[in-house]
Design a protein around this motif. Structure first.
Motif: not given
Length: 181
Positions: A136-158
């Motif tokens: 998998t590979a992706g990016v994650e962004f943490k909201l300022p002054n919060q414990q919450i982050g959101f992410f999007i990723d893509a990968g492959i299963y073989l």
């Protein structure tokens, strides 16, 4: 091969922007993901802050790829999936709130398979357990002054067993709550 390059090149570009290591002050994060896989996500950050281990438990084939050719038959249902991935991550643009990550691991699936023979015989479906490597590979962004982050990723299963070289793309996004400092 083109799918693999599509995943690897953006991660290499994103991680080349900075020399600093990701320094997350968290030990654990929990969240959910929507897409493939769909389900629960648990992340354990390691001491240096630049590595983690993800465990994903959820469905395999619910959102897409639930009706496709497989092993002389068809998949027509969703199944259970357990995935473990060792993650490397780094800050993007020297910002603590933005991280790129990539990783490799394994995946186990349980799903019903409908052989082509079911059309002419009394065989309706066969339960299949499959396993193989995943990346998998992706990016994650943490909201300022919060414990919450959101992410999007893509990968492959073989898939390695029982149908070697069966490929499945996996794309998902979600929220992760950083729990323990």
């Amino acid at each position: 091969m083109k799918k693999l390059l599509f995943l690897v090149i953006p991660v290499l570009i994103l991680t080349s922007f900075t020399e600093s290591k990701a320094q997350y002050d968290y030990n654990w994060a929990a969240g959910f993901r929507i897409g493939e896989p769909l389900g629960f996500n648990l992340r354990k950050y390691f001491q240096n802050g630049d590595r983690a281990f993800d465990v994903n438990v959820g469905t395999y084939g619910l959102i897409y790829n639930n009706d496709r050719r497989y092993n002389n038959g068809e998949y027509k249902t969703a199944g259970l999936m357990i995935q473990g991935i060792y993650i490397f991550h780094t800050a993007i643009f020297n910002r603590d709130w933005a991280h790129a990550y990539y990783g490799f691991g394994g995946q186990i699936n349980s799903r019903r398979h409908f052989p082509d023979a079911w059309k002419n015989e009394s065989i309706k479906s066969v339960s299949k357990i499959s396993l193989g490597p995943t990346g998998t590979a992706g990016v994650e962004f943490k909201l300022p002054n919060q414990q919450i982050g959101f992410f999007i990723d893509a990968g492959i299963y073989l898939e390695a067993l029982p149908s070697p070289f069966f490929l499945n793309a996996q794309i998902s996004g979600g929220l992760r709550f950083n729990l323990v400092k």
